[in-house]
Design a protein around this motif. Sequence first.
Motif, short mmCIF file in Angstrom:
data_model
loop_
_atom_site.label_atom_id
_atom_site.label_comp_id
_atom_site.label_asym_id
_atom_site.label_seq_id
_atom_site.Cartn_x
_atom_site.Cartn_y
_atom_site.Cartn_z
N ALA A 102 0.84 -1.21 0.00
CA ALA A 102 0.00 0.00 0.00
C ALA A 102 0.87 1.25 0.00
N LEU A 103 1.96 1.23 0.76
CA LEU A 103 2.86 2.38 0.80
C LEU A 103 3.58 2.56 -0.54
N GLN A 104 3.98 1.45 -1.16
CA GLN A 104 4.62 1.54 -2.47
C GLN A 104 3.66 2.11 -3.50
N LEU A 107 3.33 5.92 -2.68
CA LEU A 107 4.52 6.74 -2.92
C LEU A 107 5.20 6.47 -4.25
N GLY A 108 4.79 5.42 -4.94
CA GLY A 108 5.41 5.11 -6.23
C GLY A 108 6.87 4.71 -6.08
N ASN A 113 13.58 4.31 -3.19
CA ASN A 113 14.78 5.12 -3.04
C ASN A 113 14.97 5.67 -1.62
N LEU A 114 14.10 5.28 -0.71
CA LEU A 114 14.22 5.75 0.67
C LEU A 114 15.14 4.83 1.47
N ILE A 122 7.99 6.53 7.73
CA ILE A 122 6.73 6.57 6.98
C ILE A 122 5.77 5.49 7.49
N VAL A 123 6.29 4.32 7.81
CA VAL A 123 5.45 3.25 8.36
C VAL A 123 4.81 3.72 9.66
N GLN A 124 5.59 4.37 10.53
CA GLN A 124 5.02 4.86 11.79
C GLN A 124 3.92 5.89 11.54
N VAL A 125 4.16 6.80 10.61
CA VAL A 125 3.14 7.81 10.31
C VAL A 125 1.90 7.12 9.75
#
Length: 181
Positions: A102-104, A107-108, A113-114, A122-125
Amino acid sequence: MNGDDIRVIMYDDRISIHSPGGLPSVITKENMRTQHYSRNPYIARTLVDIGWVKEFGEGVNRIFEEMQEFYLDDPEYIVTNTSTDLVLKNNIVMRTVRRDKALQNKLGKVWDNLTFVEQMAIVQVYEHGEVRTKSLAESNDKISVQMARRALKNLTDKKILKRIATAPTAPNQYYVLAEDK
């Protein structure tokens, strides 16, 4: 059923809630998300009054929505004439895979690249609505406070996160996903 109790049994991969008695006559497994029936309206009213539930009839939908929110399988109801069991499965591996997917999607190619620390932030947010430097550093013993600060600054510079603070060195500052993410 007389003398039988409601039982909550916790396993490593699921929680099972056993309730004596079948479903009320107007409720079926197929319509339980759209129909409402309180076995004990006094308890239901008390739960609304103290703010533990928002409204009558929200329970089943809320269970389904919160399971989906955490990337878990739908609740499973096992109904007989003498009992109703609710099984809530927790598959940490699949939950992590679904969350990362879902995050991929959100954020595409940026996600790939993170750094590890930036992805953890980002996972925590995503899971908690916000992230703080201290909570990010404490989430993994390989993340120092300095690494957490740097990652949060990088994510803010990339406009992935937005910093919420009353002053440049505010002790209660935190980060949320930027509006366009």
